[in-house]
Scaffold this active site. Structure first.
Site, PDB file in Angstrom:
ATOM      1  N   ASP A 185       2.903  -0.771  12.125  1.00  0.00           N
ATOM      2  CA  ASP A 185       1.784  -1.560  11.600  1.00  0.00           C
ATOM      3  C   ASP A 185       1.966  -3.047  11.892  1.00  0.00           C
ATOM      4  O   ASP A 185       1.059  -3.716  12.379  1.00  0.00           O
ATOM      5  CB  ASP A 185       1.628  -1.329  10.093  1.00  0.00           C
ATOM      6  CG  ASP A 185       0.998   0.029   9.793  1.00  0.00           C
ATOM      7  OD1 ASP A 185       0.483   0.669  10.731  1.00  0.00           O
ATOM      8  OD2 ASP A 185       1.019   0.449   8.625  1.00  0.00           O
ATOM      9  N   SER A 216       2.545  11.585  12.900  1.00  0.00           N
ATOM     10  CA  SER A 216       2.524  10.699  11.735  1.00  0.00           C
ATOM     11  C   SER A 216       3.674  11.052  10.808  1.00  0.00           C
ATOM     12  O   SER A 216       3.856  12.222  10.466  1.00  0.00           O
ATOM     13  CB  SER A 216       1.198  10.832  10.979  1.00  0.00           C
ATOM     14  OG  SER A 216       1.254  10.118   9.766  1.00  0.00           O
ATOM     15  N   LYS A 243      -9.534  -2.566   2.520  1.00  0.00           N
ATOM     16  CA  LYS A 243      -8.677  -1.370   2.535  1.00  0.00           C
ATOM     17  C   LYS A 243      -7.310  -1.668   1.939  1.00  0.00           C
ATOM     18  O   LYS A 243      -6.745  -0.838   1.234  1.00  0.00           O
ATOM     19  CB  LYS A 243      -8.540  -0.859   3.973  1.00  0.00           C
ATOM     20  CG  LYS A 243      -7.731   0.421   4.105  1.00  0.00           C
ATOM     21  CD  LYS A 243      -7.766   0.927   5.534  1.00  0.00           C
ATOM     22  CE  LYS A 243      -6.784   2.050   5.755  1.00  0.00           C
ATOM     23  NZ  LYS A 243      -7.103   3.284   5.037  1.00  0.00           N
ATOM     24  N   LYS A 278      -4.498   6.045  14.064  1.00  0.00           N
ATOM     25  CA  LYS A 278      -4.580   5.272  12.818  1.00  0.00           C
ATOM     26  C   LYS A 278      -6.059   5.101  12.441  1.00  0.00           C
ATOM     27  O   LYS A 278      -6.901   5.913  12.806  1.00  0.00           O
ATOM     28  CB  LYS A 278      -3.876   3.931  12.996  1.00  0.00           C
ATOM     29  CG  LYS A 278      -2.384   4.057  13.298  1.00  0.00           C
ATOM     30  CD  LYS A 278      -1.564   4.265  12.038  1.00  0.00           C
ATOM     31  CE  LYS A 278      -0.078   4.156  12.315  1.00  0.00           C
ATOM     32  NZ  LYS A 278       0.714   4.183  11.084  1.00  0.00           N
ATOM     33  N   LYS A 324       0.839  -1.208   0.000  1.00  0.00           N
ATOM     34  CA  LYS A 324       0.000   0.000   0.000  1.00  0.00           C
ATOM     35  C   LYS A 324       0.868   1.249   0.000  1.00  0.00           C
ATOM     36  O   LYS A 324       0.621   2.194  -0.757  1.00  0.00           O
ATOM     37  CB  LYS A 324      -0.915  -0.004   1.228  1.00  0.00           C
ATOM     38  CG  LYS A 324      -1.751   1.270   1.368  1.00  0.00           C
ATOM     39  CD  LYS A 324      -2.551   1.312   2.659  1.00  0.00           C
ATOM     40  CE  LYS A 324      -1.689   1.569   3.872  1.00  0.00           C
ATOM     41  NZ  LYS A 324      -2.470   1.933   5.072  1.00  0.00           N
TER      42      LYS A 324
END
EC number: 2.5.1.19
Length: 433
Positions: free
Chosen positions: A317, A170, A416, A344, A23
């Site tokens: 993640d 972030s 997603k 998130k 991604k």
């Protein structure tokens, strides 16, 4: 009525999994290709909600995209200027689309409305907007201050060439700024204010920018220097690596189940920081084999899975998967420096704590850490809420390898990043109930 899937107690088969495209790489590559002065054919692009939102946005901005095959397309670059200077862009809950597009459009200027799902409007963007305003951008909040939705107007070049930005919420804010500022043709210096989290994601950004012809000087992750007269020129063909975050579920399965699992599409030379997840598994009992285009994890049955106390800032993640691995250790495990989980797709620390407790685990939550003590026996048929968070659904699927069935609510939230996840997972397992 919420859709759910029940995963029966399962045994893992020795397996090889071809990973979907990354991604992080897919959405960065699409935007860089769109801003290049030539055409780029992209292979193994991830097909998912997040990449669909980016593709829809680029289409609305006037970028010509040819769909050549399911995972292959050609992006015709715009030379750093989107043809459409007015657009209404819906970006779902795709941070990898929302943040970089915000910066690119703010630097180029126009009349743009950017919005997403309600959760996206709860994810902060103020640090990025502040930095863009210092560079002369017109960024306006249409709802709550410091959060989307946004209106972007025309930028006035105010001569400011040193841009401070915070990096503790972030790393996507810095990624967005790095990718956007070369569009000005001016030399810029970006200075970090405070700590920069998730540095490996910045490495992905810088390596991809270099592949597109823009070399940024990185001074110890404190100062980043963008050269004058930079412009993006795409490679004719670009292959997207497999998603290292998605690999974490299968690699963890190999450790938990003491069965060899190989993932293909990433390897020893991957540009993604989440490949380091396999090294963390090695520390707690896994045997890991690294190839150029694969990583394989297994564990001798007589070797126990070890408990851990880990600073997971470098793999935010993939670290979620370790919260499930903790259940296989029989001892208290700790993940630290994971404050970014709070902002998130959901508040992942709170969500993880809630759902682990349903399995009987004792969980202590801190602002930036989580402590997990597994129960002697896990609660069977726990119904796991997923909070519209793809990683929650994929993580908790692994519970079915720990001797109890589990029910996952809203399994389609994996669309997603990994629409076929539950099909792939079930193909690797045999039911033992």
């Amino acid at each position: 009525m919420t859709e759910s899937v029940r995963l029966p107690v399962a045994r893992l088969k020795p397996s090889t999994v071809a990973l979907p495209g990354s991604k992080s790489i897919s959405n960065r590559t699409l935007l860089l290709a769109a801003l290049s002065d030539n055409a780029c054919e992209i292979h193994s692009l991830l097909k998912s909600d997040d990449t669909d939102r980016m593709l829809e946005a680029l289409d609305k901005l006037g970028v010509q995209i040819e769909y050549l095959a399911e995972d292959r397309l050609k992006v015709h670059g715009t030379g750093g200027r989107f043809p459409n200077r007015t657009a209404d862009l819906f970006l779902g809950n795709a941070g990898t689309a929302f943040r970089p597009l915000t910066a690119a459009l703010a630097v180029l200027g126009g009349d743009y409305h950017l919005h997403g799902v309600p959760r996206m409007h709860e994810r902060p963007i103020g640090d990025l907007a502040d930095a863009l305003r210092i560079a002369g951008a017109d960024v306006e909040y249409l709802g709550k201050e410091h959060y989307p939705p946004l209106h972007i107007g025309k930028r006035q070049d105010n001569g400011e060439r040193v841009i401070p930005i915070k990096g503790n919420v972030s790393s996507q804010f810095l990624t967005a700024l790095l990718m956007a500022l070369p569009l000005t043709g001016q030399a810029f210096e970006i200075r970090m204010v405070g700590e920069l989290i998730s540095k490996p994601y910045i490495d992905i950004t810088l390596k991809l920018m270099a592949q597109f012809g823009v070399q940024v000087a990185n001074e110890n992750y404190r100062v980043f220097k963008i050269p004058a007269d930079a412009h993006y020129h795409a490679p004719e063909h670009l292959h997207v690596e497999g998603d290292a975050s998605s690999a974490s579920y299968f690699l963890a399965a190999g450790l938990i189940a003491a069965t060899p699992v190989r993932v293909t599409g990433i390897g020893a030379n991957s540009i993604q920081g989440d490949v380091a997840f396999a090294r963390e598994l090695e520390k707690i009992g896994a045997d890991v084999v690294w190839g150029e285009n694969f990583v394989e994890v297994s564990r001798p049955k007589e070797r126990a899975v070890q408990s851990f106390d880990l600073d997971a800032n470098h793999i935010p993640d993939a670290a979620m998967t370790l919260a499930i691995v903790a259940l296989a250790t029989g001892q208290t495990c700790t993940l630290r420096n994971i404050g970014s989980w709070r902002v998130k797709e959901t508040d992942r620390i709170a969500a993880m704590a809630n759902e682990l407790r349903k399995l009987g685990a004792k969980v202590v939550e801190e602002a930036e850490a989580i402590h997990i003590t597994p129960p002697k026996t896990l609660t069977p048929d726990a119904v796991i809420d997923t909070y519209d968070d793809h990683r929650m659904a994929m993580c908790f699927s692994l519970v079915s390898l720990l001797g109890v069935p589990v029910v996952i609510n809203d399994p389609k939230c994996t669309h997603k990043t990994f629409p076929t996840y539950f099909d792939v997972f079930s193909s690797l397992t045999e039911t033992t109930e």
